[in-house]
Design a protein around this motif. Structure first.
Motif, PDB file in Angstrom:
ATOM      1  N   LEU A  77       0.830  -1.201   0.000  1.00 29.20           N
ATOM      2  CA  LEU A  77       0.000   0.000   0.000  1.00 29.20           C
ATOM      3  C   LEU A  77       0.869   1.257   0.000  1.00 29.20           C
ATOM      4  N   ALA A  78       1.912   1.258   0.807  1.00 32.62           N
ATOM      5  CA  ALA A  78       2.831   2.404   0.845  1.00 32.62           C
ATOM      6  C   ALA A  78       3.524   2.581  -0.501  1.00 32.62           C
ATOM      7  N   THR A  79       3.933   1.485  -1.121  1.00 30.83           N
ATOM      8  CA  THR A  79       4.623   1.551  -2.412  1.00 30.83           C
ATOM      9  C   THR A  79       3.716   2.146  -3.482  1.00 30.83           C
ATOM     10  N   VAL A  80       2.492   1.651  -3.562  1.00 30.27           N
ATOM     11  CA  VAL A  80       1.549   2.155  -4.572  1.00 30.27           C
ATOM     12  C   VAL A  80       1.208   3.621  -4.306  1.00 30.27           C
ATOM     13  N   THR A  81       0.967   3.957  -3.054  1.00 33.23           N
ATOM     14  CA  THR A  81       0.626   5.335  -2.707  1.00 33.23           C
ATOM     15  C   THR A  81       1.762   6.285  -3.060  1.00 33.23           C
ATOM     16  N   MET A  82       2.989   5.889  -2.755  1.00 32.54           N
ATOM     17  CA  MET A  82       4.128   6.754  -3.074  1.00 32.54           C
ATOM     18  C   MET A  82       4.352   6.854  -4.579  1.00 32.54           C
ATOM     19  N   ALA A  83       4.134   5.769  -5.292  1.00 30.71           N
ATOM     20  CA  ALA A  83       4.298   5.811  -6.752  1.00 30.71           C
ATOM     21  C   ALA A  83       3.274   6.759  -7.383  1.00 30.71           C
ATOM     22  N   VAL A  84       2.039   6.680  -6.927  1.00 25.18           N
ATOM     23  CA  VAL A  84       1.005   7.591  -7.452  1.00 25.18           C
ATOM     24  C   VAL A  84       1.346   9.034  -7.093  1.00 25.18           C
ATOM     25  N   SER A  85       1.799   9.248  -5.869  1.00 24.34           N
ATOM     26  CA  SER A  85       2.178  10.602  -5.444  1.00 24.34           C
ATOM     27  C   SER A  85       3.327  11.136  -6.295  1.00 24.34           C
ATOM     28  N   ALA A  86       4.321  10.300  -6.553  1.00 28.32           N
ATOM     29  CA  ALA A  86       5.462  10.730  -7.372  1.00 28.32           C
ATOM     30  C   ALA A  86       5.007  11.062  -8.796  1.00 28.32           C
ATOM     31  N   LEU A  87       4.108  10.259  -9.335  1.00 30.26           N
ATOM     32  CA  LEU A  87       3.593  10.526 -10.683  1.00 30.26           C
ATOM     33  C   LEU A  87       2.835  11.851 -10.717  1.00 30.26           C
ATOM     34  N   LEU A  88       1.997  12.074  -9.721  1.00 36.05           N
ATOM     35  CA  LEU A  88       1.255  13.340  -9.670  1.00 36.05           C
ATOM     36  C   LEU A  88       2.197  14.533  -9.521  1.00 36.05           C
ATOM     37  N   MET A  89       3.254  14.377  -8.743  1.00 30.29           N
ATOM     38  CA  MET A  89       4.235  15.457  -8.605  1.00 30.29           C
ATOM     39  C   MET A  89       4.953  15.710  -9.926  1.00 30.29           C
ATOM     40  N   ALA A  90       5.281  14.634 -10.647  1.00 30.52           N
ATOM     41  CA  ALA A  90       5.977  14.789 -11.930  1.00 30.52           C
ATOM     42  C   ALA A  90       5.111  15.560 -12.930  1.00 30.52           C
ATOM     43  N   LEU A  91       3.796  15.380 -12.832  1.00 28.82           N
ATOM     44  CA  LEU A  91       2.874  16.060 -13.748  1.00 28.82           C
ATOM     45  C   LEU A  91       2.471  17.440 -13.256  1.00 28.82           C
ATOM     46  N   SER A  92       2.885  17.798 -12.057  1.00 29.88           N
ATOM     47  CA  SER A  92       2.477  19.072 -11.469  1.00 29.88           C
ATOM     48  C   SER A  92       3.426  20.196 -11.870  1.00 29.88           C
ATOM     49  N   SER A  93       3.156  21.369 -11.329  1.00 31.82           N
ATOM     50  CA  SER A  93       3.996  22.534 -11.622  1.00 31.82           C
ATOM     51  C   SER A  93       5.020  22.785 -10.521  1.00 31.82           C
ATOM     52  N   LEU A  94       5.338  21.759  -9.751  1.00 33.56           N
ATOM     53  CA  LEU A  94       6.370  21.895  -8.725  1.00 33.56           C
ATOM     54  C   LEU A  94       7.707  22.257  -9.363  1.00 33.56           C
ATOM     55  N   LEU A  95       8.551  22.879  -8.570  1.00 32.56           N
ATOM     56  CA  LEU A  95       9.896  23.171  -9.044  1.00 32.56           C
ATOM     57  C   LEU A  95      10.651  21.865  -9.292  1.00 32.56           C
ATOM     58  N   LEU A  96      11.592  21.898 -10.206  1.00 34.74           N
ATOM     59  CA  LEU A  96      12.322  20.695 -10.589  1.00 34.74           C
ATOM     60  C   LEU A  96      13.006  20.037  -9.404  1.00 34.74           C
ATOM     61  N   TRP A  97      13.626  20.833  -8.519  1.00 36.41           N
ATOM     62  CA  TRP A  97      14.317  20.246  -7.374  1.00 36.41           C
ATOM     63  C   TRP A  97      13.350  19.463  -6.497  1.00 36.41           C
ATOM     64  N   ALA A  98      12.110  19.938  -6.343  1.00 41.71           N
ATOM     65  CA  ALA A  98      11.120  19.229  -5.535  1.00 41.71           C
ATOM     66  C   ALA A  98      10.667  17.951  -6.243  1.00 41.71           C
ATOM     67  N   LYS A  99      10.543  18.024  -7.568  1.00 47.93           N
ATOM     68  CA  LYS A  99      10.145  16.840  -8.344  1.00 47.93           C
ATOM     69  C   LYS A  99      11.201  15.741  -8.269  1.00 47.93           C
ATOM     70  N   LEU A 100      12.440  16.103  -8.000  1.00 41.89           N
ATOM     71  CA  LEU A 100      13.514  15.122  -7.889  1.00 41.89           C
ATOM     72  C   LEU A 100      13.766  14.700  -6.445  1.00 41.89           C
ATOM     73  N   LEU A 101      13.769  15.668  -5.536  1.00 44.74           N
ATOM     74  CA  LEU A 101      14.115  15.383  -4.143  1.00 44.74           C
ATOM     75  C   LEU A 101      13.044  14.552  -3.428  1.00 44.74           C
TER      76      LEU A 101
END
Length: 132
Positions: A77-101
């Motif tokens: 559950l943690a793995t899937v939740t984090m993967a979805v969160s990372a995908l949503l962050m990658a598609l968001s307008s977050l700064l690049l450093w946040a999308k990587l860190l």
């Protein structure tokens, strides 16, 4: 007296946050319940006993305390939740450093989580590992 109140406040805040996590996807529940039980053990033993005896929340707290164990379904559950969160962050307008860190931190947490033991099956007794 002040220290006791601070432990109780931490226990109540962690418990409340854990309860929100029951209904809000993405917010962890067990981690906050572990914190609540720990803080309650320092300043509110009755709340700690209640948490440990609770039919739903008690078993994961006891498994963590006795074995440092995390059930496999919680790891997935943690793995899937984090993967979805990372995908949503990658598609968001977050700064690049946040999308990587942030995903890098998630990967580190997942590595740690998957290295945790899983709880022993029912009926399995704890034994001492005596090596000669």
């Amino acid at each position: 007296m002040m220290r006791l109140l601070l432990w109780r406040l931490l226990a109540v805040l962690a418990l409340a946050t854990g309860m929100v996590g029951v209904v809000l996807p993405g917010l962890p529940t067990v981690e906050f319940l572990l914190l609540a039980a720990w803080a309650a053990g320092k300043g509110w033993p009755a709340l700690e006993r209640w948490l440990l005896a609770h039919p739903r929340f008690g078993p994961p707290i006891r498994q963590w305390r006795e074995h440092g164990a995390v059930p496999r379904h919680a790891k997935w559950l943690a793995t899937v939740t984090m993967a979805v969160s990372a995908l949503l962050m990658a598609l968001s307008s977050l700064l690049l450093w946040a999308k990587l860190l942030i995903p890098a931190i998630m990967v580190a947490v997942l590595v740690w989580l998957w290295r945790r033991p899983e709880p022993p099956g029912p009926g399995v007794r704890r034994t001492l590992d005596v090596r000669r």
